[in-house]
Design a protein around this motif. Structure first.
Motif, short mmCIF file in Angstrom:
data_model
loop_
_atom_site.label_atom_id
_atom_site.label_comp_id
_atom_site.label_asym_id
_atom_site.label_seq_id
_atom_site.Cartn_x
_atom_site.Cartn_y
_atom_site.Cartn_z
N VAL A 74 -48.11 13.30 33.79
CA VAL A 74 -46.96 14.21 33.81
C VAL A 74 -46.96 15.04 32.53
O VAL A 74 -46.76 16.26 32.57
N TRP A 75 -47.22 14.41 31.40
CA TRP A 75 -47.34 15.15 30.13
C TRP A 75 -48.43 16.21 30.23
O TRP A 75 -48.23 17.37 29.88
N ALA A 76 -49.61 15.83 30.73
CA ALA A 76 -50.75 16.75 30.82
C ALA A 76 -50.44 17.93 31.73
O ALA A 76 -50.87 19.05 31.46
N GLN A 77 -49.70 17.70 32.79
CA GLN A 77 -49.36 18.78 33.72
C GLN A 77 -48.43 19.82 33.09
O GLN A 77 -48.38 20.95 33.54
N HIS A 78 -47.73 19.45 32.04
CA HIS A 78 -46.83 20.39 31.36
C HIS A 78 -47.51 21.14 30.22
O HIS A 78 -46.89 21.99 29.59
N GLU A 79 -48.75 20.84 29.94
CA GLU A 79 -49.50 21.51 28.87
C GLU A 79 -50.47 22.51 29.48
O GLU A 79 -50.79 22.45 30.66
N ARG A 80 -50.94 23.40 28.63
CA ARG A 80 -51.94 24.38 29.05
C ARG A 80 -53.16 24.20 28.17
O ARG A 80 -53.19 24.64 27.03
N PHE A 81 -54.17 23.54 28.68
CA PHE A 81 -55.39 23.26 27.93
C PHE A 81 -56.42 24.36 28.23
O PHE A 81 -56.64 24.71 29.38
N LYS A 82 -57.02 24.87 27.16
CA LYS A 82 -58.03 25.92 27.32
C LYS A 82 -59.31 25.51 26.60
O LYS A 82 -59.31 24.63 25.76
N ILE A 83 -60.38 26.20 26.94
CA ILE A 83 -61.67 25.96 26.30
C ILE A 83 -61.51 26.10 24.79
O ILE A 83 -60.90 27.06 24.32
N GLY A 84 -62.04 25.14 24.04
CA GLY A 84 -61.94 25.15 22.59
C GLY A 84 -60.83 24.26 22.05
O GLY A 84 -60.82 23.92 20.87
N ASP A 85 -59.89 23.86 22.91
CA ASP A 85 -58.82 22.96 22.49
C ASP A 85 -59.38 21.56 22.27
O ASP A 85 -60.48 21.24 22.72
N SER A 86 -58.60 20.73 21.58
CA SER A 86 -59.01 19.34 21.33
C SER A 86 -57.91 18.40 21.79
O SER A 86 -56.73 18.67 21.62
N LEU A 87 -58.33 17.28 22.35
CA LEU A 87 -57.42 16.19 22.71
C LEU A 87 -57.53 15.15 21.62
O LEU A 87 -58.64 14.75 21.25
N VAL A 88 -56.40 14.70 21.11
CA VAL A 88 -56.39 13.71 20.02
C VAL A 88 -55.78 12.42 20.58
O VAL A 88 -54.61 12.37 20.93
#
Length: 185
Positions: free
Chosen positions: A50-64
């Motif tokens: 649910v958290w991930a669906q509310h974010e906008r991840f793009k190429i070059g981003d990092s997951l911590v």
């Protein structure tokens, strides 16, 4: 002399028009779950997604991923292993407690906990990474839904009216630059 000025003016105008057509983008670091140490068994089984669906991840981003390295790990897995919580053949395994994963392509990425029973209790994450040109994330899940997206989401093109507006601005700038160039003769 006038011809040189006009050529320079045309070059500068083209450069400006060219730069108007590019979006600038700065990479973002996303703490998984939205806060420190949230790579753990969530309070509800689908909370991380649910958290991930509310974010906008793009190429070059990092997951911590922040977690207790004595009791947990992060496994990047194939979609089928994600769905069944299979830990035996990960694509990549991380055990450092502060895992930073940079995403370099537009695709779906799947992560599960490496600890016994954690994935089955909801410690798993599906991340859809959009290309730079996409402007919105896939539709959000309700807390009781499970993710149904199995392939990268491709957003429909933006309204042609937006493109038309930019085209009108471009034509206006070229017309003004041409008139200014002609008046210099």
């Amino acid at each position: 002399m006038g011809s040189t000025r006009f050529s320079l003016l045309c070059f500068v105008t083209c450069l400006i028009l060219f730069s108007l057509n590019f979006d600038t983008y700065e990479a973002t670091e996303f703490p998984v779950g939205g806060k420190e140490n949230s790579w753990s068994i969530p309070t509800s089984p689908n909370a991380l997604n649910v958290w991930a669906q509310h974010e906008r991840f793009k190429i070059g981003d990092s997951l911590v991923f922040k977690y207790d390295s004595k009791n947990d790990s992060v496994l990047q897995v194939e979609e089928g292993d994600y769905k069944k919580c299979i830990r035996t053949k990960p694509i990549q395994e991380y055990k450092d407690g502060n895992t930073v994963i940079k995403v370099n392509e537009s695709a779906a990425f799947f992560f599960i906990s490496g600890a016994d029973g954690h994935c089955e209790k909801g410690e798993k994450l599906e991340v859809i990474v959009l290309s730079h040109k996409h402007s919105s994330p896939p539709p959000a899940l309700s807390p009781n839904e499970s993710p149904a997206v199995t392939t990268p989401v491709v957003e429909a093109p933006k309204s042609s009216a937006v493109g038309l507006d930019l085209w009108i601005v471009d034509v206006f700038i070229v017309a003004v630059a041409t008139l200014v160039g002609i008046s210099m003769f």
